[in-house]
Enzyme design. Structure first.
Site, PDB file in Angstrom:
ATOM      1  N   GLU A  34       0.890  -1.188   0.000  1.00  0.00           N
ATOM      2  CA  GLU A  34       0.000   0.000   0.000  1.00  0.00           C
ATOM      3  C   GLU A  34       0.910   1.214   0.000  1.00  0.00           C
ATOM      4  O   GLU A  34       1.488   1.563   1.035  1.00  0.00           O
ATOM      5  CB  GLU A  34      -0.880   0.004   1.251  1.00  0.00           C
ATOM      6  CG  GLU A  34      -1.868  -1.136   1.351  1.00  0.00           C
ATOM      7  CD  GLU A  34      -3.078  -0.962   0.452  1.00  0.00           C
ATOM      8  OE1 GLU A  34      -3.148   0.040  -0.293  1.00  0.00           O
ATOM      9  OE2 GLU A  34      -3.940  -1.840   0.482  1.00  0.00           O
ATOM     10  N   CYS A  85      -2.785   8.729   3.203  1.00  0.00           N
ATOM     11  CA  CYS A  85      -2.414   8.181   1.891  1.00  0.00           C
ATOM     12  C   CYS A  85      -3.451   8.522   0.836  1.00  0.00           C
ATOM     13  O   CYS A  85      -3.121   9.026  -0.221  1.00  0.00           O
ATOM     14  CB  CYS A  85      -2.221   6.679   1.986  1.00  0.00           C
ATOM     15  SG  CYS A  85      -3.610   5.825   2.723  1.00  0.00           S
TER      16      CYS A  85
HETATM   17  P1  NAD Z   1       8.350   5.302   4.473  1.00  0.00           P
HETATM   18  O1  NAD Z   1       8.322   4.477   3.246  1.00  0.00           O
HETATM   19  O2  NAD Z   1       9.409   6.298   4.652  1.00  0.00           O
HETATM   20  O3  NAD Z   1       8.428   4.372   5.774  1.00  0.00           O
HETATM   21  C1  NAD Z   1       7.465   3.339   6.004  1.00  0.00           C
HETATM   22  C2  NAD Z   1       8.106   2.240   6.830  1.00  0.00           C
HETATM   23  O4  NAD Z   1       9.119   1.564   6.076  1.00  0.00           O
HETATM   24  C3  NAD Z   1       8.768   2.708   8.119  1.00  0.00           C
HETATM   25  O5  NAD Z   1       8.445   1.798   9.140  1.00  0.00           O
HETATM   26  C4  NAD Z   1      10.254   2.648   7.765  1.00  0.00           C
HETATM   27  O6  NAD Z   1      11.080   2.458   8.880  1.00  0.00           O
HETATM   28  C5  NAD Z   1      10.278   1.414   6.875  1.00  0.00           C
HETATM   29  N1  NAD Z   1      11.452   1.320   5.988  1.00  0.00           N
HETATM   30  C6  NAD Z   1      12.254   2.314   5.529  1.00  0.00           C
HETATM   31  N2  NAD Z   1      13.201   1.803   4.694  1.00  0.00           N
HETATM   32  C7  NAD Z   1      12.966   0.469   4.612  1.00  0.00           C
HETATM   33  C8  NAD Z   1      13.565  -0.599   3.891  1.00  0.00           C
HETATM   34  N3  NAD Z   1      14.594  -0.410   3.074  1.00  0.00           N
HETATM   35  N4  NAD Z   1      13.041  -1.830   4.022  1.00  0.00           N
HETATM   36  C9  NAD Z   1      11.973  -2.065   4.822  1.00  0.00           C
HETATM   37  N5  NAD Z   1      11.370  -1.092   5.535  1.00  0.00           N
HETATM   38  C10 NAD Z   1      11.857   0.169   5.427  1.00  0.00           C
HETATM   39  O7  NAD Z   1       6.895   5.973   4.547  1.00  0.00           O
HETATM   40  P2  NAD Z   1       6.338   7.049   5.600  1.00  0.00           P
HETATM   41  O8  NAD Z   1       7.023   8.350   5.352  1.00  0.00           O
HETATM   42  O9  NAD Z   1       6.370   6.450   6.972  1.00  0.00           O
HETATM   43  O10 NAD Z   1       4.812   7.152   5.168  1.00  0.00           O
HETATM   44  C11 NAD Z   1       4.354   8.084   4.222  1.00  0.00           C
HETATM   45  C12 NAD Z   1       4.063   7.422   2.906  1.00  0.00           C
HETATM   46  O11 NAD Z   1       3.228   6.283   3.106  1.00  0.00           O
HETATM   47  C13 NAD Z   1       3.326   8.306   1.947  1.00  0.00           C
HETATM   48  O12 NAD Z   1       3.852   8.169   0.651  1.00  0.00           O
HETATM   49  C14 NAD Z   1       1.911   7.769   1.980  1.00  0.00           C
HETATM   50  O13 NAD Z   1       1.139   8.045   0.838  1.00  0.00           O
HETATM   51  C15 NAD Z   1       2.148   6.319   2.188  1.00  0.00           C
HETATM   52  N6  NAD Z   1       0.986   5.669   2.784  1.00  0.00           N
HETATM   53  C16 NAD Z   1       0.245   4.802   2.013  1.00  0.00           C
HETATM   54  C17 NAD Z   1      -0.882   4.212   2.539  1.00  0.00           C
HETATM   55  C18 NAD Z   1      -1.733   3.268   1.722  1.00  0.00           C
HETATM   56  O14 NAD Z   1      -2.615   2.633   2.274  1.00  0.00           O
HETATM   57  N7  NAD Z   1      -1.514   3.151   0.431  1.00  0.00           N
HETATM   58  C19 NAD Z   1      -1.259   4.497   3.859  1.00  0.00           C
HETATM   59  C20 NAD Z   1      -0.484   5.375   4.609  1.00  0.00           C
HETATM   60  C21 NAD Z   1       0.644   5.954   4.051  1.00  0.00           C
END
Ligand code: NAD
Length: 468
Positions: free
Chosen positions: A242, A276
């Site tokens: 997602e 999101c």
């Molecule tokens: P992010 O991708 O920076 O981080 C999300 C998670 O991934 C965190 O727990 C982070 O520690 C982890 N992470 C970072 N690098 C990683 C790696 N290499 N491998 C595995 N895990 C890793 O996202 P964010 O800034 O926390 O959230 C914002 C984004 O999320 C926005 O783009 C938003 O649109 C999206 N989002 C999507 C949905 C959906 O349902 N589609 C819902 C909420 C947020």
């Protein structure tokens, strides 16, 4: 029942990494970051607990999920306060912390109750075949910081219901909320059905590479989703992704601007825009453009922003400095690109907290960065159009497709446009509402796989055919 202080003392590690309140800069608590050995331990423990959990069967697991929902409701006040202090969203008013905690209970109950029977595919003189859904094993759940409790529940409720056990890796920005939630859930769930491994991206990467994990549920940015897909390749670990969005809303010429303004506002500014599937770019027909802008400004003026523990506020700060800088930079791009700021756009840098004012910007060309990039904050670009064909082309012109919406007082015109918008969900006369019964997921670079409803259960199951 836990008080806020009970909950905090149960989860906080005084020697760990501090979490600061984004509204005040004060310390909320601190958390211990998992080491690689602790991550291994967690995966080993939940793997060992999985056969007995699966062996309970659907009815018993559903009972546990209802008990988990009862526990969330009994601890709702403490959870909402923790969430508000760490994430920033107001405790009570609007779709904020109490709403998010309520959503956790609602999703746990709904996931407990969906029927999932084997599907008989063939039953005639040529033979018999049925399709069953069986547990996958261990689910790794990696989440973001915007709706940390609710998204964790979205990932774990379906997974547990299907007989999987779960390791959650919360965002490093909001680990206390997830640790608090898991503490409450683990007061009623069997041991080691659910474990949490707090930490940063490196813990997420280790979890996504771990061969003891059978399926990864990831919610976060598109770039991280791509990294996780690469990490998962060697183990052929299943994925639900997602990812980010940049949802368009298309306002047709027949709307009543005042009637839609409040729903448009909340579609864009829910959780101060850090959602999101929020409305992130608005295309408005020239006949109603000025009236829609005026009505939106009027609504925006009535929505107080501030510290979430002060009762009157409905909007909070951005959760972290990085996101604040993204929003501030995109609004500067909009001003430099000819945008007309209708309200906001003037942050007060000398105050504590990552507060960026509610901002509406009109007269923007469609290629301005505030339109083409995901702002994930309280700044909505408004683009005027004359021909609905152009609006549809602009709405579909990006490589993401999470949600979209069309606004009209004519059901047929709305449906005709909805059919042509490229997104996992298209809403009519609303934007961003989710329902545990209705599957949700993105297309294009917003990811793949569905959550919620029976489809959500199937996403965390292995399919198995029995044929004779
Ligand atoms: P992010 O991708 O920076 O981080 C999300 C998670 O991934 C965190 O727990 C982070 O520690 C982890 N992470 C970072 N690098 C990683 C790696 N290499 N491998 C595995 N895990 C890793 O996202 P964010 O800034 O926390 O959230 C914002 C984004 O999320 C926005 O783009 C938003 O649109 C999206 N989002 C999507 C949905 C959906 O349902 N589609 C819902 C909420 C947020």
């Amino acid at each position: 029942m836990n008080t806020f202080h009970d909950l905090l003392s149960a989860i906080t590690d005084p020697s760990g990494r501090e979490i600061l309140d984004p509204a005040t800069g004060e310390v909320v608590g601190s958390f211990h970051e998992s080491t690689p050995a602790e991550l291994d331990d967690a995966v080993t423990a939940v793997r060992a607990a999985q056969p007995a959990w699966a062996g309970l069967g659907h009815a018993k697991r559903s009972e546990y999920l209802h008990r988990a929902a009862d526990a969330v409701e009994a601890n709702a006040e403490a959870l909402a306060e923790l969430l508000s202090r760490e994430q920033g969203k107001p405790v009570k008013n609007g779709p904020n912390a109490a709403f998010e905690v309520g959503g956790c209970a609602a999703w746990l109950r709904a996931s407990a109750d969906f029927p999932l029977e084997p599907e008989v595919l063939v039953d005639d003189e040529t033979g018999y075949a049925e399709l069953q859904y069986v547990p996958l094993g261990v689910v790794g759940a990696i989440g973001p910081w915007n709706w940390p409790m609710m998204i964790t529940v979205w990932q774990l409720a379906a997974s547990l219901r299907m007989g999987n056990t779960v390791v959650v890796k919360p965002s490093e920005y909001t680990p206390l909320s997830v640790l608090g939630l898991a503490h409450v859930l683990n007061q009623v769930l069997p041991a080691d059905v659910l474990r949490v491994v707090p930490g940063g991206g490196e813990v997420g990467r280790a979890l996504s590479e771990h061969r003891g994990v059978d399926k990864l549920m990831f919610t976060g940015s598109t770039a991280t989703g791509q990294a996780i897909m690469r990490s998962a390749a060697d183990g052929l670990t299943r994925l639900t992704l997602e990812l980010g969005g940049n949802d368009a809303g298309v306002v047709l010429p027949d709307v009543d601007p005042r009637a839609v303004a409040e729903d448009l506002f909340w579609g864009a500014f829910i959780n101060t825009g850090q959602t999101c599937a929020a409305l992130k770019r608005l295309y408005v027909h020239e006949d109603v453009h000025d009236a829609v802008c005026d009505a939106l400004v009027e609504v925006a003026r009535q929505m107080p922003m501030g510290n979430g523990r002060e009762e009157q506020n409905v909007l909070g700060p951005l959760q972290n400095r990085q996101q604040y800088d993204i929003v501030a930079g995109l609004v500067e791009d909009a001003k430099n690109g000819g945008g007309r700021v209708l309200i906001g756009g003037d942050p007060q840098e000398d105050q504590p907290g990552y507060f960026y004012p509610t901002t509406l910007v009109a007269d923007l060309p469609n290629d301005n960065p505030l339109v083409t990039q995901e702002q994930f904050g309280p700044a909505l670009p408004i683009v005027k159009y004359a021909d609905v064909e152009d609006a549809i082309a602009m709405a579909n012109g990006l490589d993401v497709g999470l949600g979209a919406s069309v606004w009209s007082s004519d059901a047929e015109s709305a449906m005709a446009v909805a059919q042509r918008l490229e997104a996992g969900t298209v809403w009519i006369n609303k934007h961003g509402g989710v329902d545990p019964r209705i599957p949700f997921g993105g297309i294009k670079k917003s990811g793949f796989g569905l959550e919620f409803g029976v489809e959500g259960l199937k996403s965390v199951a292995a399919s198995k055919v029995i044929s004779r």
